[in-house]
Design a protein around this motif. Structure first.
Motif: not given
Length: 495
Positions: A217-221, A236-241, A299-300, A320-324
């Motif tokens: 879901e993290f990657k989904n967003e 969204l400017l960036g991410c970190c894993i 679909i959000h 918050d697009f974790g469930l999109a």
């Protein structure tokens, strides 16, 4: 069902309970009661009691049924539709019967453990090698802020054109996730304020290690927001894993979320009617972009007041697009067994059957629109002095020609009657029980912008559903195959 209500609100204080019982004729039945976490034990008991009163009116002839309110639900059926996990039980081999198999089982466990360890070592080496190469390349996205230069790596696993920011740099910008820099906390985890080297303010969303929202879901967003760009969507400017941390870096929204203003007695005064109408239009345009105008048809699935952020000019931005989810061209709806979302905003076909479509988002938008007008949450509204849900209360006022009574009293001198009446009408069209009756977001945007288009009469909003008896099902098979409801019962908590 009364015993389950007492168990949920008096005996255990868990706000939910499930169990089986026998009828007078010896047949077994099973039940479940559940309330949202924002209710007290007394409020939960009142909500469940109000639902039980409705049962004879809607579901007396049904073998199984389910009654849903914005803040509680009751389900009753002739089969065990829930799972009870017994963590204390374990299946241990019987030495008398399986003594000859112990050695072979031990050998298999050893072999599997060695293979897993070897695979982990290989994966670790590969990851370090790719990280080394990406550090050498130093590729940057075109939209990367100047402060990211020299700090950005590429993460091929995300398959999007988005910078991946080193954890050490994020720690520095948030003072090592200091509590003083903490903006708030949601279902995903805490959110911190940070500052880039050039002075740009950012918001860092940190996935909690106990969060139900996992890596997928993290990657989904990340994927959705990176591919979608609109003035009414958060950027969204960036991410970190890295080091078991999952972080998302957004543009900072100085006015926080819509719910922090709308449901706060003092801050709500800042939202005059002109501003509320502007927010309604902005949310509608952002949702229309997701449904029809973006590269992806999105679909959000979790549109609500807390997922609408406000920038410094109070412009709304959907977040918050974790469930999109995305739809293919020509696809109109999808089914899922994993129903996730927020009580009070979920469309009935999604909450009951796992069916979602663009019309599911339209329903959520309708609920949010009515909340913006009245300044009250849909969740818990049933327990207010009105004694009914926000949707039903709004509809009855509309039928009686008293729609203006729904309006937030703070707005009594700032509104235009025609605009308020039209918005309430549109909101009621969006929350109709049958998804087919609801307008699309393109129609909603046109209706909001025009004073001349005639609006159809809304039907009664969604309230409860039931399941046919066995006799009714056998009769209906002669004309049409019944649809099978395979939805699991999920413990849905606010996100």
């Amino acid at each position: 069902m009364q015993s389950l209500r007492r168990e949920a609100t008096v005996e255990t204080n868990k706000l939910y309970a499930m169990g089986g019982f026998n009828l007078s004729n010896g047949e077994e039945r099973y039940g479940l009661v559940q309330c949202s976490r924002d209710l007290t034990n007394v409020e939960c008991s009142q909500c469940l009691e109000a639902m039980l009163v409705k049962v004879p009116q809607c579901c007396a002839a049904n073998l199984g049924w389910q009654v849903l309110a914005p803040s509680c639900l009751i389900k009753y059926d002739d089969y065990m539709f829930y799972q009870i996990t017994n963590q204390t039980s374990s299946l241990l081999p019987n030495p008398a019967k399986k003594g000859g198999k112990i050695k072979s089982t031990t050998l298999i466990i050893i072999i599997v453990s060695v293979l897993v360890a070897l695979a982990l070592v290989v994966c670790s080496i590969y990851y370090l090698w790719r990280q080394y190469l990406s550090n050498k390349d130093g590729l940057l996205s075109v939209n990367t802020p100047t402060s990211f230069h020299g700090h950005v790596q590429r993460e091929d696993a995300l398959t999007v054109d988005l910078p991946t920011i080193p954890l050490i740099w994020i720690r520095q910008s948030t003072n090592n996730f200091s509590e003083l820099d903490k903006l708030g906390e949601g279902g995903f985890g805490p959110v911190y304020k940070g500052n880039l080297e050039d002075g740009t303010e950012i918001a860092v969303k940190r996935l909690s290690k106990t969060s139900g929202q996992g890596l997928e879901e993290f990657k989904n967003e990340v994927i959705f927001i990176a591919k979608l760009q609109h003035r009414n969507l958060v950027r969204l400017l960036g991410c970190c894993i890295e080091e078991n941390e999952k972080l998302l870096v957004y543009e900072y929204m100085p006015n926080s979320s819509l719910d922090s203003h709308l449901f706060n007695k003092e801050k709500r005064k800042q939202l005059d009617w002109k501003l509320r109408l502007s927010i309604i239009n902005g949310i509608a345009k952002g949702l229309l972009y997701l449904h029809e105008d973006s590269r992806l048809r999105v679909i959000h699935r979790d549109l609500k007041a807390s997922n609408v952020l406000l920038d410094q000019d109070m412009n709304p931005k959907i977040s918050d697009f974790g469930l999109a989810r995305t739809f293919e061209k020509g696809q109109s709806q999808e089914n899922t067994k994993r129903v996730m979302g927020t009580y009070g905003y979920m469309a009935p076909e999604y909450a009951m059957e796992g069916l979602y479509s663009v019309k599911s988002d339209v329903f959520s938008f309708g609920v949010l629109l009515l909340e913006i007008i009245c300044g009250k949450r849909n969740s818990g509204f049933y327990l207010s002095e009105h004694g009914q849900s926000l949707l039903v209360y709004s509809w009855r006022l509309w039928c009686e020609g008293k729609s203006l009574e729904l309006l937030d009293q703070i707005l009594e001198k700032t509104y235009k009657t025609s605009e308020v009446m039209r918005c309430i009408h549109i909101g009621l069209l969006c929350v109709q029980e049958d998804a087919v009756d609801r307008p699309t977001m393109s129609t909603v945007v046109v209706m909001l912008a025009s004073d001349t288009i005639a609006l159809p009469k809304p039907n009664h909003p969604a309230f409860s559903v039931g399941r046919q008896t066995k006799e009714e099902e056998s009769t209906s098979k002669t004309s049409k195959d019944p649809s099978v409801n395979e939805v699991t019962v999920s413990n849905i908590l606010p996100r």
